[in-house]
Each structure stands twice: as structure tokens, then as C-alpha cells.
Design a protein around this motif. Structure first.
Motif, PDB file in Angstrom:
ATOM      1  N   ALA A 157      -4.899  10.032  -7.149  1.00 21.21           N
ATOM      2  CA  ALA A 157      -5.452   8.912  -6.269  1.00 21.21           C
ATOM      3  C   ALA A 157      -5.475   7.543  -6.954  1.00 21.21           C
ATOM      4  O   ALA A 157      -5.644   7.462  -7.978  1.00 21.21           O
ATOM      5  CB  ALA A 157      -6.818   9.387  -5.593  1.00 21.21           C
ATOM      6  N   THR A 158      -5.261   6.664  -6.216  1.00 19.26           N
ATOM      7  CA  THR A 158      -5.375   5.187  -6.887  1.00 19.26           C
ATOM      8  C   THR A 158      -6.314   4.501  -5.867  1.00 19.26           C
ATOM      9  O   THR A 158      -6.503   4.438  -4.494  1.00 19.26           O
ATOM     10  CB  THR A 158      -4.005   4.437  -6.471  1.00 19.26           C
ATOM     11  N   LEU A 162       0.807  -1.242   0.149  1.00 18.38           N
ATOM     12  CA  LEU A 162      -0.121  -0.004  -0.064  1.00 18.38           C
ATOM     13  C   LEU A 162       0.973   1.214   0.058  1.00 18.38           C
ATOM     14  O   LEU A 162       0.607   2.306  -0.586  1.00 18.38           O
ATOM     15  CB  LEU A 162      -0.878  -0.046   1.123  1.00 18.38           C
ATOM     16  N   GLU A 163       2.047   1.389   0.756  1.00 20.98           N
ATOM     17  CA  GLU A 163       3.018   2.443   0.583  1.00 20.98           C
ATOM     18  C   GLU A 163       3.439   2.681  -0.681  1.00 20.98           C
ATOM     19  O   GLU A 163       3.607   3.778  -1.099  1.00 20.98           O
ATOM     20  CB  GLU A 163       3.973   2.087   1.606  1.00 20.98           C
ATOM     21  N   SER A 167      -5.313   5.960   7.113  1.00 21.24           N
ATOM     22  CA  SER A 167      -5.081   7.036   8.010  1.00 21.24           C
ATOM     23  C   SER A 167      -3.908   7.904   7.401  1.00 21.24           C
ATOM     24  O   SER A 167      -3.614   8.983   7.898  1.00 21.24           O
ATOM     25  CB  SER A 167      -5.069   6.771   9.426  1.00 21.24           C
ATOM     26  N   ARG A 168      -2.818   7.062   6.837  1.00 20.53           N
ATOM     27  CA  ARG A 168      -1.748   7.782   6.773  1.00 20.53           C
ATOM     28  C   ARG A 168      -1.146   7.584   5.293  1.00 20.53           C
ATOM     29  O   ARG A 168      -0.116   8.284   4.916  1.00 20.53           O
ATOM     30  CB  ARG A 168      -0.503   7.023   7.374  1.00 20.53           C
ATOM     31  N   LEU A 169      -2.017   7.217   4.216  1.00 18.55           N
ATOM     32  CA  LEU A 169      -1.904   7.141   3.098  1.00 18.55           C
ATOM     33  C   LEU A 169      -3.067   7.818   2.401  1.00 18.55           C
ATOM     34  O   LEU A 169      -3.793   7.164   1.743  1.00 18.55           O
ATOM     35  CB  LEU A 169      -1.635   5.645   2.387  1.00 18.55           C
ATOM     36  N   ALA A 197       2.735   5.902  -3.099  1.00 21.52           N
ATOM     37  CA  ALA A 197       3.884   6.778  -3.455  1.00 21.52           C
ATOM     38  C   ALA A 197       3.880   6.856  -5.076  1.00 21.52           C
ATOM     39  O   ALA A 197       4.029   7.895  -5.574  1.00 21.52           O
ATOM     40  CB  ALA A 197       5.283   6.136  -3.240  1.00 21.52           C
ATOM     41  N   GLU A 198       3.232   5.943  -5.925  1.00 19.56           N
ATOM     42  CA  GLU A 198       2.903   5.884  -7.093  1.00 19.56           C
ATOM     43  C   GLU A 198       1.946   6.877  -7.596  1.00 19.56           C
ATOM     44  O   GLU A 198       2.070   7.789  -8.420  1.00 19.56           O
ATOM     45  CB  GLU A 198       2.693   4.318  -7.806  1.00 19.56           C
TER      46      GLU A 198
END
Length: 260
Positions: free
Chosen positions: A68-69, A54-55, A97-99, A59-60
Motif C-alpha cells: 500500500a502507498t 493516482l492510478e 473506491s477503485r484504487l 500500480a506501483e
């Protein structure tokens, strides 16, 4: 706009056969729907982890023009038990919450589904049984095991459904007594069918991939001298089709929600 990413969420195992089987399954999914991006993440033991996948997707998305993805996280689980109700939702909540570049939704678990029964019976036929053998064969439906009442009820219902497809008898079982809550371990289920006068007994592992608990199913079948033991569901065509069905259902549910 590109289709939402399908993220298959597997539990993971120290047994290398587990990850190899999961990757073979997701490769078959890709072959069934070229162009769909399919990622594989694990909760533990194997890499890449679900948070790491997910990170990378976040980033992508940050470096793209779309901004957004969308991600459909699909649990590679046959029943709604602890991992589907607790572990996976917790991981996804933390990621949301963080991505900020990701839009994540969790799809439903794989079972119950007629496609799982198709995959199960195909494995039994590959092990040497024929459709005509069913009326003289008792079947042990061997699951990994759970203490979750919902999961136990689902396994019991699947056993009842299989009984109506021609098997002379069907008994649910769990991999071992320590993982059971009401169902016997595999070997005991085989012996119970023998005690009822069933001449031939087949054991069907109702699990996706090899590992410690599936090995207990194999050991129990061997110790009780089962006549037939099929392989795990693995990268079967029916299971691959089911993953795509759950993915599509998650997208349809979202569409209905937005249009309501």
C-alpha cells in the motif's frame, strides 16, 4: 517505511505559464526536502491528471512488497472554495473506491497563513517597493475571485491583517466584476484609493500562478495606472515552505487520530 507521497493538486490552465509555474514550485519543494516524493497532478487542461497520477501510484504499490502507498493530496489553493470543497474531494473519493492499494487523505488549503503574506510582500519588494514605502502606499490585494462566502471572508480578513503591517490603506479586489461578490475589480480598487488621496498605489496579485484571471488583474492595474504591480506568488521560497507545512500538518492530524 517511505514517507507518504505528496501529491500537489493544481487546477490547471490552457495558459502554459500556469503549469510551468506549478512545476517550478514543486521542484523547489523537492529541493527543500530531499527524499520526499512529490507528484503534481491537475484537475483539468494539463497533464498528468490527478486520477492518472493516482492510478500510477496504485500500480506501483501493487508491484511492491509494502502492499500500500500513502498519499497526501494537497490542494494548491489559497482559500477553501468550490474546488477545495467539491471538485477535489469528489476526485479523491472516486479514486479511493477503485484504487485499493492507496491510502489517500486531503490536506488543508494553503491559506490563510503568515507565509503567504511573507511571499506577497517579497514579491512587492522585488517589484521595487521597500518596507519604508509602505506607510505612503495604498495596496490592492487582488484575488482571482469567488462567490463562496468563506473564501470572501478570508480575503477580507487578509486585507485587514495587511493594513496593520504598515500600509497606509489596503483594499481587497477580485480579478473582474464577473468573478466578484462584494469586492470591486482591480481597476476600480486602484481608482478608489486614488479618490481617497493615496498618492502611490501598488497591486499585489494574491494568486499562485499566471493564467486568464491573473491576466485580468494585470490589465486592471495597467488600465487604472497603478504605480507598482508585483508578480504572482509563484515558486517563492515561502510558498514552498508552506506546502511542506500543510503536508506535515496532514500527517500530524492522522497520527493524533490513530492515537486517540
Amino acid at each position: 517505511m517511505p514517507a507518504p507521497v505528496l501529491l500537489v493538486v493544481a487546477h490547471g490552465s490552457r495558459d502554459p505559464r500556469h503549469a510551468a509555474t506549478v512545476h517550478a514550485l514543486t521542484a523547489r519543494v523537492r529541493s527543500l526536502r530531499p527524499g520526499l516524493r512529490v507528484e503534481t497532478g491537475f484537475l483539468e487542461f494539463n497533464a498528468p491528471s490527478v486520477p492518472r497520477i493516482l492510478e500510477r501510484l496504485n500500480a506501483e504499490a501493487a508491484g511492491s512488497t509494502s502492499g500500500a502507498t500513502e498519499v497526501v493530496a494537497l490542494p494548491l489553493l489559497l482559500t477553501r472554495a468550490f474546488h477545495a470543497k467539491t471538485d477535489i474531494p469528489s476526485v479523491l473519493r472516486e479514486a479511493r473506491s477503485r484504487l485499493p492499494r492507496l491510502r489517500i487523505r486531503q490536506a488543508g488549503v494553503l491559506g490563510p497563513s503568515p507565509l503567504l503574506l511573507t511571499a506577497l510582500e517579497q514579491r512587492l519588494y522585488e517589484a521595487g517597493l521597500t518596507a519604508a514605502d509602505k506607510r505612503s502606499t495604498g495596496l490592492v490585494l487582488a484575488s482571482a475571485g469567488s462567490t463562496d462566502p468563506e473564501a470572501i471572508a478570508v480575503i477580507a480578513e487578509i486585507a485587514r491583517e495587511l493594513r496593520h503591517t504598515g500600509w497606509c490603506a489596503v483594499r481587497p479586489a477580485f480579478a473582474s466584476a464577473s468573478s466578484s461578490a462584494g469586492f470591486p475589480p482591480t481597476g476600480d480598487a486602484v481608482r478608489a484609493l486614488r479618490a481617497e488621496g493615496v498618492g502611490r498605489v501598488a497591486v499585489a496579485p494574491y494568486v499562485v500562478a499566471p493564467g486568464r484571471l491573473p491576466d485580468r488583474i494585470v490589465a486592471g492595474a495597467a488600465e487604472a495606472r497603478a504605480d507598482v504591480l508585483s508578480e504572482v506568488l509563484g515558486a517563492s521560497p515561502a510558498l514552498a515552505r508552506l506546502l511542506l507545512r500543510r503536508y506535515d500538518e496532514a500527517l500530524t492530524a492522522r497520527t493524533l487520530l490513530l492515537s486517540a
